[in-house]
Scaffold this active site. Structure first.
Site, PDB file in Angstrom:
ATOM      1  N   ASP A  65     -69.508 -41.969 -52.760  1.00 59.97           N
ATOM      2  CA  ASP A  65     -70.819 -42.267 -52.204  1.00 59.97           C
ATOM      3  C   ASP A  65     -71.538 -43.148 -53.216  1.00 59.97           C
ATOM      4  O   ASP A  65     -71.465 -42.906 -54.430  1.00 59.97           O
ATOM      5  CB  ASP A  65     -71.602 -40.971 -51.940  1.00 59.97           C
ATOM      6  CG  ASP A  65     -72.619 -41.167 -50.819  1.00 59.97           C
ATOM      7  OD1 ASP A  65     -72.281 -41.815 -49.811  1.00 59.97           O
ATOM      8  OD2 ASP A  65     -73.757 -40.691 -50.960  1.00 59.97           O
ATOM      9  N   THR A  66     -72.199 -44.176 -52.700  1.00 59.25           N
ATOM     10  CA  THR A  66     -72.830 -45.163 -53.577  1.00 59.25           C
ATOM     11  C   THR A  66     -74.288 -45.324 -53.202  1.00 59.25           C
ATOM     12  O   THR A  66     -74.634 -45.312 -52.026  1.00 59.25           O
ATOM     13  CB  THR A  66     -72.102 -46.526 -53.448  1.00 59.25           C
ATOM     14  OG1 THR A  66     -70.769 -46.378 -53.934  1.00 59.25           O
ATOM     15  CG2 THR A  66     -72.800 -47.617 -54.244  1.00 59.25           C
TER      16      THR A  66
ATOM     17  N   HIS B  94     -69.687 -50.890 -60.255  1.00 58.37           N
ATOM     18  CA  HIS B  94     -69.923 -49.445 -60.269  1.00 58.37           C
ATOM     19  C   HIS B  94     -68.708 -48.709 -59.694  1.00 58.37           C
ATOM     20  O   HIS B  94     -68.266 -47.702 -60.216  1.00 58.37           O
ATOM     21  CB  HIS B  94     -71.174 -49.143 -59.436  1.00 58.37           C
ATOM     22  CG  HIS B  94     -71.270 -50.017 -58.213  1.00 58.37           C
ATOM     23  ND1 HIS B  94     -71.460 -51.378 -58.301  1.00 58.37           N
ATOM     24  CD2 HIS B  94     -71.152 -49.757 -56.882  1.00 58.37           C
ATOM     25  CE1 HIS B  94     -71.469 -51.916 -57.093  1.00 58.37           C
ATOM     26  NE2 HIS B  94     -71.273 -50.945 -56.208  1.00 58.37           N
TER      27      HIS B  94
HETATM   28  P1  IMP Z   1     -72.507 -45.105 -48.597  1.00 64.17           P
HETATM   29  O1  IMP Z   1     -71.898 -44.861 -49.930  1.00 64.17           O
HETATM   30  O2  IMP Z   1     -71.468 -45.341 -47.543  1.00 64.17           O
HETATM   31  O3  IMP Z   1     -73.539 -44.089 -48.219  1.00 64.17           O
HETATM   32  O4  IMP Z   1     -73.223 -46.526 -48.726  1.00 64.17           O
HETATM   33  C1  IMP Z   1     -74.558 -46.663 -48.918  1.00 64.17           C
HETATM   34  C2  IMP Z   1     -75.021 -48.062 -48.689  1.00 64.17           C
HETATM   35  O5  IMP Z   1     -75.089 -48.677 -49.959  1.00 64.17           O
HETATM   36  C3  IMP Z   1     -74.127 -48.952 -47.844  1.00 64.17           C
HETATM   37  O6  IMP Z   1     -74.498 -48.979 -46.518  1.00 64.17           O
HETATM   38  C4  IMP Z   1     -74.339 -50.303 -48.458  1.00 64.17           C
HETATM   39  O7  IMP Z   1     -75.464 -50.881 -47.860  1.00 64.17           O
HETATM   40  C5  IMP Z   1     -74.689 -49.993 -49.877  1.00 64.17           C
HETATM   41  N1  IMP Z   1     -73.546 -50.201 -50.763  1.00 64.17           N
HETATM   42  C6  IMP Z   1     -72.556 -49.334 -51.107  1.00 64.17           C
HETATM   43  N2  IMP Z   1     -71.725 -49.895 -51.983  1.00 64.17           N
HETATM   44  C7  IMP Z   1     -72.185 -51.148 -52.202  1.00 64.17           C
HETATM   45  C8  IMP Z   1     -71.735 -52.235 -53.019  1.00 64.17           C
HETATM   46  O8  IMP Z   1     -70.723 -52.190 -53.713  1.00 64.17           O
HETATM   47  N3  IMP Z   1     -72.499 -53.347 -52.973  1.00 64.17           N
HETATM   48  C9  IMP Z   1     -73.621 -53.467 -52.213  1.00 64.17           C
HETATM   49  N4  IMP Z   1     -74.079 -52.495 -51.438  1.00 64.17           N
HETATM   50  C10 IMP Z   1     -73.361 -51.339 -51.430  1.00 64.17           C
END
Ligand code: IMP
Length: 203
Positions: free
Chosen positions: A71-72, A180
């Site tokens: 998760d990011t 990251h």
């Molecule tokens: P999740 O980890 O799927 O909840 O992602 C969260 C949101 O963060 C995603 O919809 C993207 O908009 C953004 N995101 C996640 N990873 C990246 C990255 O490596 N670069 C840019 N945006 C990111």
């Protein structure tokens, strides 16, 4: 014998980046949702850690195989760490990357402190409930306007420290070297290597 590990995400951008980073570990065969069925997991956690654990453990339990999830979040200093765990839904449920980026720029209009960081929490879960966690951070700042065509999400707005270009202006190889996601996943590499070579593990 190769060990199968499931990538617990349906985001094709993430799949591409994760496989570019960890795809070369001898003895590990990666399975995505294209090769093995698993249900969507709702990201109801309050933190990146909770969501990564939720996704990895649910997919490991459902498939009976080790599963890797991440998760990011983008954490902007002037916004008290927002959008953070809500990065995907920042402009509302079902909103797209462009709407999220526009909202972020609106909130930062006239704001001089542009410091931000991406944080990735990766979790490897086994079907027996054991988990390993790793975190990777990329420091940087938010640009005044979107730039670049590569990457996804907030990449056109994020300038890593000391780089002078947004992540979307970097090639996929350049991003994957410093991101990251790379930093979190590199910490997972030795754990996956052990899994691949452990004769006692049945997975
Ligand atoms: P999740 O980890 O799927 O909840 O992602 C969260 C949101 O963060 C995603 O919809 C993207 O908009 C953004 N995101 C996640 N990873 C990246 C990255 O490596 N670069 C840019 N945006 C990111």
């Amino acid at each position: 014998m190769t060990k199968k590990v499931v990538l617990a995400t349906k985001n094709s951008h993430k799949i591409e980046e994760i496989l570019a980073i960890l795809g070369d570990i001898p003895g590990i065969e990666w399975l995505t949702y294209r090769e093995i069925h698993f249900s969507d997991v709702e990201e109801v956690g309050e933190t990146l850690e909770e969501n990564a654990i939720l996704k990895a453990t649910a997919v490991a339990r459902e498939t009976g195989l080790p599963a890797l999830a991440e998760d990011t979040g983008l954490e902007v200093e002037a916004l008290g760490g927002a959008p953070g765990v809500r990065s995907a839904r920042f402009a509302g449920a079902g909103k797209d990357y462009r709407a999220n980026n526009e909202k972020l720029l609106r909130l930062l209009e006239g704001v001089r402190n542009r410091r931000a960081r991406f944080r990735t929490v990766a979790v490897l879960a086994l079907p027996d409930g054991r988990t390993w966690k790793a975190e990777g951070v990329l420091e940087g700042e938010i640009a005044g306007a979107p730039r670049g065509e590569h990457g996804f999400g907030y990449d056109p707005l994020f300038i890593p420290e000391g780089v002078g270009r947004t992540l979307a202006e970097m090639s996929p190889e350049e991003k994957n070297k410093i991101s990251h996601r790379r930093r979190a996943l590199e910490l997972m590499r030795p754990i996956l290597r052990d899994l691949a070579t452990d004769p006692r593990s049945s997975w």
